[in-house]
Write a protein that holds these residues in place. Structure first.
Motif, PDB file in Angstrom:
ATOM      1  N   ARG A  61      -3.772 -16.737 -48.630  1.00 10.58           N
ATOM      2  CA  ARG A  61      -3.869 -17.910 -47.779  1.00 10.58           C
ATOM      3  C   ARG A  61      -5.212 -18.052 -47.072  1.00 10.58           C
ATOM      4  NH1 ARG A  61       1.096 -16.079 -48.461  1.00 10.58           N
ATOM      5  NH2 ARG A  61       2.898 -17.492 -48.346  1.00 10.58           N
ATOM      6  N   ILE A  62      -5.937 -16.968 -46.923  1.00  9.05           N
ATOM      7  CA  ILE A  62      -7.225 -16.963 -46.238  1.00  9.05           C
ATOM      8  C   ILE A  62      -8.274 -16.482 -47.238  1.00  9.05           C
ATOM      9  CG2 ILE A  62      -8.532 -16.101 -44.263  1.00  9.05           C
ATOM     10  CD1 ILE A  62      -5.812 -15.478 -42.926  1.00  9.05           C
ATOM     11  N   LEU A  63      -9.252 -17.323 -47.543  1.00 11.08           N
ATOM     12  CA  LEU A  63     -10.163 -17.063 -48.650  1.00 11.08           C
ATOM     13  C   LEU A  63     -11.622 -17.087 -48.188  1.00 11.08           C
ATOM     14  CD1 LEU A  63      -8.540 -19.513 -51.244  1.00 11.08           C
ATOM     15  CD2 LEU A  63      -7.989 -17.107 -50.899  1.00 11.08           C
ATOM     16  N   PRO A  64     -12.463 -16.233 -48.796  1.00  9.69           N
ATOM     17  CA  PRO A  64     -13.903 -16.310 -48.531  1.00  9.69           C
ATOM     18  C   PRO A  64     -14.535 -17.426 -49.358  1.00  9.69           C
ATOM     19  CG  PRO A  64     -13.464 -14.533 -50.064  1.00  9.69           C
ATOM     20  CD  PRO A  64     -12.126 -15.102 -49.686  1.00  9.69           C
ATOM     21  N   ILE A  80     -20.644 -17.658 -47.349  1.00  4.90           N
ATOM     22  CA  ILE A  80     -21.013 -18.570 -46.262  1.00  4.90           C
ATOM     23  C   ILE A  80     -19.931 -18.685 -45.191  1.00  4.90           C
ATOM     24  CG2 ILE A  80     -22.579 -19.921 -47.696  1.00  4.90           C
ATOM     25  CD1 ILE A  80     -20.422 -22.042 -47.973  1.00  4.90           C
ATOM     26  N   GLY A  81     -18.722 -18.199 -45.431  1.00  7.95           N
ATOM     27  CA  GLY A  81     -17.696 -18.317 -44.397  1.00  7.95           C
ATOM     28  C   GLY A  81     -16.298 -18.173 -44.949  1.00  7.95           C
ATOM     29  N   THR A  82     -15.356 -18.688 -44.205  1.00  5.59           N
ATOM     30  CA  THR A  82     -13.926 -18.518 -44.482  1.00  5.59           C
ATOM     31  C   THR A  82     -13.246 -19.877 -44.518  1.00  5.59           C
ATOM     32  OG1 THR A  82     -13.935 -16.391 -43.309  1.00  5.59           O
ATOM     33  CG2 THR A  82     -11.800 -17.433 -43.626  1.00  5.59           C
ATOM     34  N   CYS A  83     -12.222 -20.006 -45.361  1.00  8.37           N
ATOM     35  CA  CYS A  83     -11.341 -21.176 -45.330  1.00  8.37           C
ATOM     36  C   CYS A  83      -9.900 -20.685 -45.407  1.00  8.37           C
ATOM     37  CB  CYS A  83     -11.645 -22.155 -46.458  1.00  8.37           C
ATOM     38  SG  CYS A  83     -11.264 -21.557 -48.129  1.00  8.37           S
ATOM     39  N   PHE A  84      -8.954 -21.557 -45.131  1.00  5.51           N
ATOM     40  CA  PHE A  84      -7.543 -21.160 -45.216  1.00  5.51           C
ATOM     41  C   PHE A  84      -6.708 -22.330 -45.730  1.00  5.51           C
ATOM     42  CE2 PHE A  84      -8.387 -22.609 -40.902  1.00  5.51           C
ATOM     43  CZ  PHE A  84      -7.310 -23.423 -40.584  1.00  5.51           C
ATOM     44  N   ARG A  85      -5.658 -21.980 -46.448  1.00  6.29           N
ATOM     45  CA  ARG A  85      -4.782 -22.994 -47.054  1.00  6.29           C
ATOM     46  C   ARG A  85      -3.905 -23.607 -45.969  1.00  6.29           C
ATOM     47  NH1 ARG A  85      -5.332 -22.408 -52.521  1.00  6.29           N
ATOM     48  NH2 ARG A  85      -5.731 -20.330 -53.375  1.00  6.29           N
ATOM     49  N   ILE A  86      -3.961 -24.936 -45.864  1.00  4.59           N
ATOM     50  CA  ILE A  86      -3.272 -25.622 -44.775  1.00  4.59           C
ATOM     51  C   ILE A  86      -2.064 -26.422 -45.251  1.00  4.59           C
ATOM     52  CG2 ILE A  86      -4.577 -27.797 -44.790  1.00  4.59           C
ATOM     53  CD1 ILE A  86      -4.826 -27.408 -41.686  1.00  4.59           C
ATOM     54  N   ASP A  87      -1.913 -26.592 -46.564  1.00  3.15           N
ATOM     55  CA  ASP A  87      -0.712 -27.256 -47.086  1.00  3.15           C
ATOM     56  C   ASP A  87      -0.407 -26.730 -48.485  1.00  3.15           C
ATOM     57  OD1 ASP A  87      -2.216 -28.629 -49.035  1.00  3.15           O
ATOM     58  OD2 ASP A  87      -2.320 -30.490 -47.896  1.00  3.15           O
ATOM     59  N   MET A 203      -8.817 -14.746 -37.630  1.00  3.25           N
ATOM     60  CA  MET A 203      -8.977 -13.994 -38.867  1.00  3.25           C
ATOM     61  C   MET A 203     -10.095 -14.600 -39.700  1.00  3.25           C
ATOM     62  SD  MET A 203      -5.232 -12.932 -40.304  1.00  3.25           S
ATOM     63  CE  MET A 203      -4.057 -12.077 -39.277  1.00  3.25           C
ATOM     64  N   GLY A 204     -10.790 -13.751 -40.441  1.00  2.00           N
ATOM     65  CA  GLY A 204     -11.845 -14.228 -41.314  1.00  2.00           C
ATOM     66  C   GLY A 204     -12.607 -13.065 -41.920  1.00  2.00           C
ATOM     67  N   TYR A 205     -13.576 -13.409 -42.747  1.00  2.00           N
ATOM     68  CA  TYR A 205     -14.337 -12.406 -43.509  1.00  2.00           C
ATOM     69  C   TYR A 205     -15.612 -12.045 -42.745  1.00  2.00           C
ATOM     70  CZ  TYR A 205     -11.010 -13.087 -47.238  1.00  2.00           C
ATOM     71  OH  TYR A 205      -9.844 -13.118 -47.964  1.00  2.00           O
ATOM     72  N   ALA A 206     -15.428 -11.246 -41.685  1.00  2.00           N
ATOM     73  CA  ALA A 206     -16.553 -10.837 -40.838  1.00  2.00           C
ATOM     74  C   ALA A 206     -17.591 -10.092 -41.673  1.00  2.00           C
ATOM     75  CB  ALA A 206     -16.053  -9.944 -39.706  1.00  2.00           C
ATOM     76  N   GLY A 207     -18.873 -10.449 -41.478  1.00  5.77           N
ATOM     77  CA  GLY A 207     -19.948  -9.782 -42.209  1.00  5.77           C
ATOM     78  C   GLY A 207     -19.877  -9.986 -43.698  1.00  5.77           C
ATOM     79  N   LEU A 208     -19.368 -11.148 -44.133  1.00  6.55           N
ATOM     80  CA  LEU A 208     -19.133 -11.411 -45.553  1.00  6.55           C
ATOM     81  C   LEU A 208     -20.374 -11.165 -46.406  1.00  6.55           C
ATOM     82  CD1 LEU A 208     -17.337 -12.515 -47.845  1.00  6.55           C
ATOM     83  CD2 LEU A 208     -18.012 -14.824 -47.149  1.00  6.55           C
ATOM     84  N   SER A 260     -16.458 -17.632 -39.496  1.00 14.97           N
ATOM     85  CA  SER A 260     -16.482 -19.080 -39.238  1.00 14.97           C
ATOM     86  C   SER A 260     -15.599 -19.830 -40.234  1.00 14.97           C
ATOM     87  CB  SER A 260     -17.910 -19.617 -39.318  1.00 14.97           C
ATOM     88  OG  SER A 260     -18.682 -19.178 -38.244  1.00 14.97           O
ATOM     89  N   GLY A 261     -14.774 -20.731 -39.705  1.00 15.24           N
ATOM     90  CA  GLY A 261     -13.857 -21.500 -40.538  1.00 15.24           C
ATOM     91  C   GLY A 261     -12.510 -20.853 -40.705  1.00 15.24           C
ATOM     92  N   GLY A 262     -12.367 -19.589 -40.262  1.00 11.35           N
ATOM     93  CA  GLY A 262     -11.097 -18.891 -40.398  1.00 11.35           C
ATOM     94  C   GLY A 262     -10.044 -19.391 -39.414  1.00 11.35           C
ATOM     95  N   PRO A 263      -8.772 -19.086 -39.664  1.00  6.27           N
ATOM     96  CA  PRO A 263      -7.699 -19.580 -38.804  1.00  6.27           C
ATOM     97  C   PRO A 263      -7.636 -18.840 -37.476  1.00  6.27           C
ATOM     98  CG  PRO A 263      -6.794 -18.106 -40.463  1.00  6.27           C
ATOM     99  CD  PRO A 263      -8.253 -18.289 -40.797  1.00  6.27           C
ATOM    100  N   VAL A 264      -7.215 -19.554 -36.440  1.00  4.63           N
ATOM    101  CA  VAL A 264      -6.932 -18.968 -35.136  1.00  4.63           C
ATOM    102  C   VAL A 264      -5.450 -19.220 -34.851  1.00  4.63           C
ATOM    103  CG1 VAL A 264      -7.443 -18.997 -32.665  1.00  4.63           C
ATOM    104  CG2 VAL A 264      -9.285 -19.349 -34.334  1.00  4.63           C
ATOM    105  N   PHE A 265      -4.702 -18.128 -34.633  1.00  3.32           N
ATOM    106  CA  PHE A 265      -3.256 -18.194 -34.440  1.00  3.32           C
ATOM    107  C   PHE A 265      -2.903 -18.100 -32.964  1.00  3.32           C
ATOM    108  CE2 PHE A 265      -4.029 -16.334 -38.575  1.00  3.32           C
ATOM    109  CZ  PHE A 265      -3.067 -16.881 -39.410  1.00  3.32           C
ATOM    110  N   ASN A 266      -1.827 -18.806 -32.568  1.00  7.36           N
ATOM    111  CA  ASN A 266      -1.261 -18.559 -31.249  1.00  7.36           C
ATOM    112  C   ASN A 266      -0.188 -17.471 -31.377  1.00  7.36           C
ATOM    113  OD1 ASN A 266       0.990 -19.844 -32.359  1.00  7.36           O
ATOM    114  ND2 ASN A 266       0.929 -21.595 -30.971  1.00  7.36           N
TER     115      ASN A 266
END
Length: 360
Positions: A61-64, A80-87, A203-208, A260-266
Motif C-alpha cells: 500500500r505504501i510505495l517508493p 524521489i519520495g513516497t506515495c500510497f494507495r488511496i482507493d 510512514m515513508g521511505y526515509a533516505g530513499l 515526503s508524500g507518505g501517509p500520516v495516520f491518526n
C-alpha cells in the motif's frame, strides 16, 4: 432505503449500527473499541525517532517513487519520495513537491502532465526481500495518469505557463501488473479534525536510495519503510493569502527526506494527511480535513466514512453489489446481462460489500 449522505447513526443496508468516524463500526449498546495505529507503537518505547516497518500488507500500500530521463536510459533512476494507495482503483496520493520537477503544463495550459522527457514509476515488491536480488521489470508500476486539481498555472503574455504548488496534493494512477478489482488501499479520513496533543504516525521511505557510502550509481538499490511517531504541536488552517495555502500540522518528530508524500495516520488507524516537510525536530503534514480540496482531489474516497468509496454499482434484484466502479459506463454492459439489476450511485465498503445508496 435511500440516503443523501451517510450520517452518524444511519442504518447500513437496514442494519442499525452506530457509525463513529474514527472507530470501528459497532452495534448500538456495545463498548467503543478504537482501531490502533497500523504498527505497534512499542517500537518507539526507547524514544527513537524512526522504526523499520517489516509488514508485507503495508508494503503493498505504501510505495517508493522513482524518476528519470527518457533521453538517458543508461542513467540510474533516482528515488524521489513516497506515495500510497488511496482507493481500490489504482489511485495513489503523494505530495505535489515530490513530482514538481517532473511536470509541465499541458499543451492547452489547463492542467499538468509529466514533461515528455521525464518518466515516473513506483516500485512494488511482492514480499520482504533480504540480501541482494535483481529487480524484475514487472515490479515497476509505470504512471498512467496524474492530476492536481488545485495546481496553480500562471499565464503571462508572451511567456510559457508556469506551475506553482497550490494544494500540496497530487493523484497518481499506477498501471497494475495485471488487471484487478481488488487493489489494496489504506483507509482514509478526509474530514478528521485534529487537536493539539494528538498523536500521529508518519510512514515513508526515509533516505530513499541515498549513496551514503559513496559507491556511485552501481550501488544496490536500498529502500525500506520507516515509521515515525509524534504529537501535533501546532495547527495551521488553510489561508488563501499564503504562498502555501494548504492546512498544516506541525509535529514534534523528524521526518527525513524520502518520506515526503507518505501517509500520516491518526490514532484510529486512518490516513488523515501526508508528509510534506521535515525540519529537524519539527516536521509538517498536509492535513486533509482543513478544507474541501481533498474531496475534489480524491473524489472516489467517501470523505466522512473511512474505508468506504463513492462510485457506481450494479445491484442485482437481491440487493447485492455485482460490480463497483468510479465510472457509470463500466457498469452499463453488465446490467444488460443481469435481469432485474440497476445502476446506483453508492458509498461502498469493499471489505464487507455493504453499500449505501446516495442521491447523485
Amino acid at each position: 432505503m435511500q440516503y443523501t449522505r451517510p450520517e452518524a447513526g444511519a442504518p447500513l443496508n437496514g442494519v442499525a449500527k452506530l457509525r463513529r468516524t474514527d472507530h470501528r463500526e459497532i452495534e448500538e449498546g456495545s463498548e467503543t473499541e478504537s482501531m490502533p495505529f497500523p504498527i505497534d507503537i512499542k517500537l518507539f518505547a526507547d524514544g527513537q525517532n524512526l522504526a523499520v516497518v517489516d509488514d508485507v500488507a503495508l508494503r503493498d500500500r505504501i510505495l517508493p517513487i522513482f524518476g528519470g530521463k527518457r533521453s538517458t536510459p543508461e542513467e540510474r533512476w533516482q528515488g524521489i519520495g513516497t506515495c500510497f494507495r488511496i482507493d481500490p482503483f489504482g489511485t495513489c496520493a503523494t505530495a505535489f513537491h515530490v513530482i514538481e520537477d517532473l511536470i509541465t503544463p499541458s499543451i492547452d495550459g489547463a492542467t499538468i502532465e509529466i514533461e515528455p522527457d521525464n518518466f515516473l514509476a513506483a516500485l512494488e515488491m511482492p514480499a520482504i526481500i533480504f540480501g541482494e536480488v535483481s529487480i524484475p521489470q514487472d515490479w515497476w508500476r509505470p504512471l498512467s495518469g496524474i492530476s492536481s486539481v488545485c495546481a496553480g498555472i500562471e499565464r503571462r503574455p508572451l511567456q510559457e505557463a508556469q506551475i506553482w504548488n497550490a494544494s500540496e496534493l497530487t493523484s497518481l494512477v499506477l498501471t497494475p501488473a495485471v488487471p484487478s478489482n481488488s487493489i489494496p488501499f489504506l483507509s482514509t479520513h478526509l474530514t478528521w479534525v485534529p487537536q493539539i496533543g494528538d498523536r500521529v504516525l508518519a510512514m515513508g521511505y526515509a533516505g530513499l536510495d541515498l549513496d551514503l557510502e559513496g559507491v556511485g550509481d552501481h550501488r544496490p538499490l536500498k529502500q525500506c519503510i520507516y515509521a515515525s511517531l509524534g504529537e501535533v504541536i501546532d495547527i495551521v488552517h488553510a489561508n488563501g493569502d499564503s504562498s502555501q495555502p494548504w492546512p498544516k500540522l506541525h509535529v514534534n518528530a523528524d521526518w527525513p527526506g524520502g518520506m515526503s508524500g507518505g501517509p500520516v495516520f491518526n490514532e484510529a488507524g486512518n490516513v488523515i494527511g501526508l508528509v510534506s516537510a521535515g525540519m529537524g525536530s519539527v516536521s509538517t503534514a498536509t492535513w486533509f480535513g482543513g478544507w474541501t480540496i481533498p474531496e475534489w482531489q480524491f473524489p472516489t474516497v467517501d470523505p466522512v466514512n473511512p474505508g468506504r468509496f463513492l462510485g457506481y454499482a450494479v445491484i442485482d434484484k437481491y440487493g447485492e453489489v455485482r460490480l463497483f466502479s468510479p465510472k457509470r459506463s463500466a457498469c452499463e454492459d453488465l446490467i444488460k446481462e443481469i435481469p432485474g439489476s440497476a445502476i446506483r450511485f453508492v458509498s461502498f465498503n469493499p471489505g464487507t460489500r455493504e453499500h449505501i445508496r446516495l442521491n447523485a
